[in-house]
Design a protein around this motif. Structure first.
Motif, PDB file in Angstrom:
ATOM      1  N   ASP A   1      34.059  36.685  35.234  1.00  0.00           N
ATOM      2  CA  ASP A   1      33.509  38.036  35.191  1.00  0.00           C
ATOM      3  C   ASP A   1      32.737  38.417  36.448  1.00  0.00           C
ATOM      4  O   ASP A   1      32.492  39.591  36.697  1.00  0.00           O
ATOM      5  CB  ASP A   1      32.591  38.195  33.979  1.00  0.00           C
ATOM      6  CG  ASP A   1      33.343  38.006  32.668  1.00  0.00           C
ATOM      7  OD1 ASP A   1      34.538  38.355  32.628  1.00  0.00           O
ATOM      8  OD2 ASP A   1      32.738  37.500  31.708  1.00  0.00           O
ATOM      9  N   PHE A   2      32.333  37.450  37.224  1.00  0.00           N
ATOM     10  CA  PHE A   2      31.565  37.744  38.428  1.00  0.00           C
ATOM     11  C   PHE A   2      31.677  36.574  39.397  1.00  0.00           C
ATOM     12  O   PHE A   2      32.189  35.502  39.063  1.00  0.00           O
ATOM     13  CB  PHE A   2      30.093  37.998  38.076  1.00  0.00           C
ATOM     14  CG  PHE A   2      29.402  36.825  37.432  1.00  0.00           C
ATOM     15  CD1 PHE A   2      28.819  35.823  38.202  1.00  0.00           C
ATOM     16  CD2 PHE A   2      29.328  36.717  36.050  1.00  0.00           C
ATOM     17  CE1 PHE A   2      28.183  34.742  37.612  1.00  0.00           C
ATOM     18  CE2 PHE A   2      28.705  35.639  35.450  1.00  0.00           C
ATOM     19  CZ  PHE A   2      28.127  34.648  36.229  1.00  0.00           C
ATOM     20  N   GLU A   3      31.207  36.810  40.620  1.00  0.00           N
ATOM     21  CA  GLU A   3      31.148  35.764  41.626  1.00  0.00           C
ATOM     22  C   GLU A   3      29.697  35.479  41.973  1.00  0.00           C
ATOM     23  O   GLU A   3      28.860  36.379  42.000  1.00  0.00           O
ATOM     24  CB  GLU A   3      31.895  36.209  42.904  1.00  0.00           C
ATOM     25  CG  GLU A   3      33.392  36.365  42.720  1.00  0.00           C
ATOM     26  CD  GLU A   3      34.080  36.706  44.028  1.00  0.00           C
ATOM     27  OE1 GLU A   3      33.373  36.723  45.068  1.00  0.00           O
ATOM     28  OE2 GLU A   3      35.294  36.949  44.013  1.00  0.00           O
ATOM     29  N   TRP A   4      29.420  34.187  42.219  1.00  0.00           N
ATOM     30  CA  TRP A   4      28.080  33.834  42.660  1.00  0.00           C
ATOM     31  C   TRP A   4      27.946  34.235  44.128  1.00  0.00           C
ATOM     32  O   TRP A   4      28.766  33.911  44.959  1.00  0.00           O
ATOM     33  CB  TRP A   4      27.816  32.333  42.506  1.00  0.00           C
ATOM     34  CG  TRP A   4      27.644  31.903  41.082  1.00  0.00           C
ATOM     35  CD1 TRP A   4      28.505  31.177  40.335  1.00  0.00           C
ATOM     36  CD2 TRP A   4      26.525  32.211  40.247  1.00  0.00           C
ATOM     37  NE1 TRP A   4      27.996  31.005  39.060  1.00  0.00           N
ATOM     38  CE2 TRP A   4      26.783  31.627  38.984  1.00  0.00           C
ATOM     39  CE3 TRP A   4      25.338  32.919  40.422  1.00  0.00           C
ATOM     40  CZ2 TRP A   4      25.891  31.733  37.920  1.00  0.00           C
ATOM     41  CZ3 TRP A   4      24.448  33.016  39.354  1.00  0.00           C
ATOM     42  CH2 TRP A   4      24.730  32.425  38.116  1.00  0.00           C
ATOM     43  N   GLY A   5      26.903  34.975  44.441  1.00  0.00           N
ATOM     44  CA  GLY A   5      26.683  35.413  45.809  1.00  0.00           C
ATOM     45  C   GLY A   5      25.248  35.866  45.974  1.00  0.00           C
ATOM     46  O   GLY A   5      24.365  35.511  45.196  1.00  0.00           O
ATOM     47  N   GLY A   6      25.012  36.687  46.950  1.00  0.00           N
ATOM     48  CA  GLY A   6      23.650  37.141  47.175  1.00  0.00           C
ATOM     49  C   GLY A   6      22.773  36.006  47.667  1.00  0.00           C
ATOM     50  O   GLY A   6      23.246  35.036  48.258  1.00  0.00           O
TER      51      GLY A   6
END
Length: 344
Positions: free
Chosen positions: A148-153
């Protein structure tokens, strides 16, 4: 206490409109070049280990000191209705941990240690992710795979914050007596209150605000949530059986071992009703109370049976405080005209 006397006391109080870093005496609005002497020789009563850490990592230590201040402010908020309300821990150019009360084994001592350690963990973790510190940066770890999402930031570096808080705060506890061992436990409970409540934050990317791509990162919890959690721990604090402490294990009075997240104490708290210089406790005379409350701020409890006066006063207090890296606090001054009930 007459209205004139009470107003005279208000006028005699130091101005709280704008509080800079009272410990480091830095009156700045821009991030300074941190000379180790500015930080390490100004902050009072460092242990030798703390001083060595400060000389090696002055920027991290400056954030740690600010974390202590944030913790003490939160302590004042959480215990604002109690007879002892942490006010004695915030004195100009003073290390809060030098207070005589923190040399004792009360529930209030446990809370002060835990909230300070949590403040250091929280502040250093955030400073890392803001790129303010030479020794650390963002936590770039990937916490599992999710469709559902990507780890980032830029995740807050809670691991580094926890490690530095442990090194800096625990180094004052060199003895192996019951007091030091309980302080070490409460320091850890404060760090765990941050670590165990790290939150996922996300941002959507796409046309017109759509969420075609979502990146997420880990962030330290809002510090008010940490304070609320530790307040509940304070209310349920566990008394340790001293007779079992010599064996190297901290044992509750019911014979069970406490959890790592419990707050521990070993001495019954005094009433805190009257001024006590030996404990750096100001008493409750002059405190505002709530005659209609059923809580600990009701006039019967807070005034310790001495009664209260009803006065109309013009009251100023610090409000809307903001903490800046590094290393100061700016507050507005809020003024109120109101009828108040004041402990005799």
């Amino acid at each position: 206490m007459t209205a004139l006397v009470f107003l005279g006391l208000l006028l005699s109080l130091p101005s709280m409109g704008c509080l800079k870093n009272d410990i480091l005496r830095l009156n700045i609005k821009k991030e300074p070049h941190l000379d180790p002497n500015t930080v390490c020789k100004t902050y009072p009563e460092l242990s030798q280990t703390q001083y060595d850490l400060c000389r090696k990592y002055p920027d991290v230590t400056a954030s740690a000191i600010q974390g202590v201040q944030i913790g003490i402010h939160e302590c004042q908020h959480q215990l604002r209705s109690h007879r002892w309300n942490c006010s004695s821990l915030e004195r100009k150019n003073k290390n809060p941990h030098a207070s005589p009360l923190l040399k004792r084994g009360f529930k209030e001592t446990a809370f002060a240690y835990a909230i300070s350690a949590a403040g250091v963990t929280h502040q250093v973790s955030k400073a890392c992710s803001l790129g303010k510190l030479k020794s650390c940066g963002c936590d770039m770890s990937v916490y599992g795979v999710n469709r559902d999402f990507e780890w980032g930031g830029c995740s807050h570096n809670v691991d580094f914050g926890e490690q530095y808080a442990k090194r800096f705060m625990d180094s004052k506890e060199m003895a192996r007596d019951i007091h030091s061992r309980i302080n070490l436990h409460n320091n850890r409970a404060g760090r765990l209150a941050v670590i165990h409540n790290v939150q996922k934050q996300c941002k959507c990317h796409g046309m017109s605000g759509s969420c075609e791509l979502k990146t997420c990162w880990k962030a330290a919890p809002n510090f008010r949530e940490v304070g609320d959690l530790l307040k509940r721990k304070f209310q349920a604090a566990t008394k340790i059986h001293i007779g079992n402490a010599a064996s190297g294990r901290l044992i509750k009075q019911n014979g069970r071992r406490p959890r790592q997240s419990d707050l521990l104490y070993y001495q019954r708290s005094p009433s805190f009703c009257e001024p006590n210089n030996r404990l750096d406790s100001p008493g409750t005379t002059g405190r505002l109370c709530n005659k209609s409350s059923d809580g600990v701020d009701n006039c019967g409890t807070l005034c310790c049976g001495r009664g209260y006066n009803i006065l109309k006063v013009r009251r100023s207090e610090r409000c809307n405080c903001k903490f800046y890296w590094c290393c100061y606090v700016e507050c507005q001054t809020c003024t109120y005209n109101e009828w108040v009930t004041v402990c005799k």
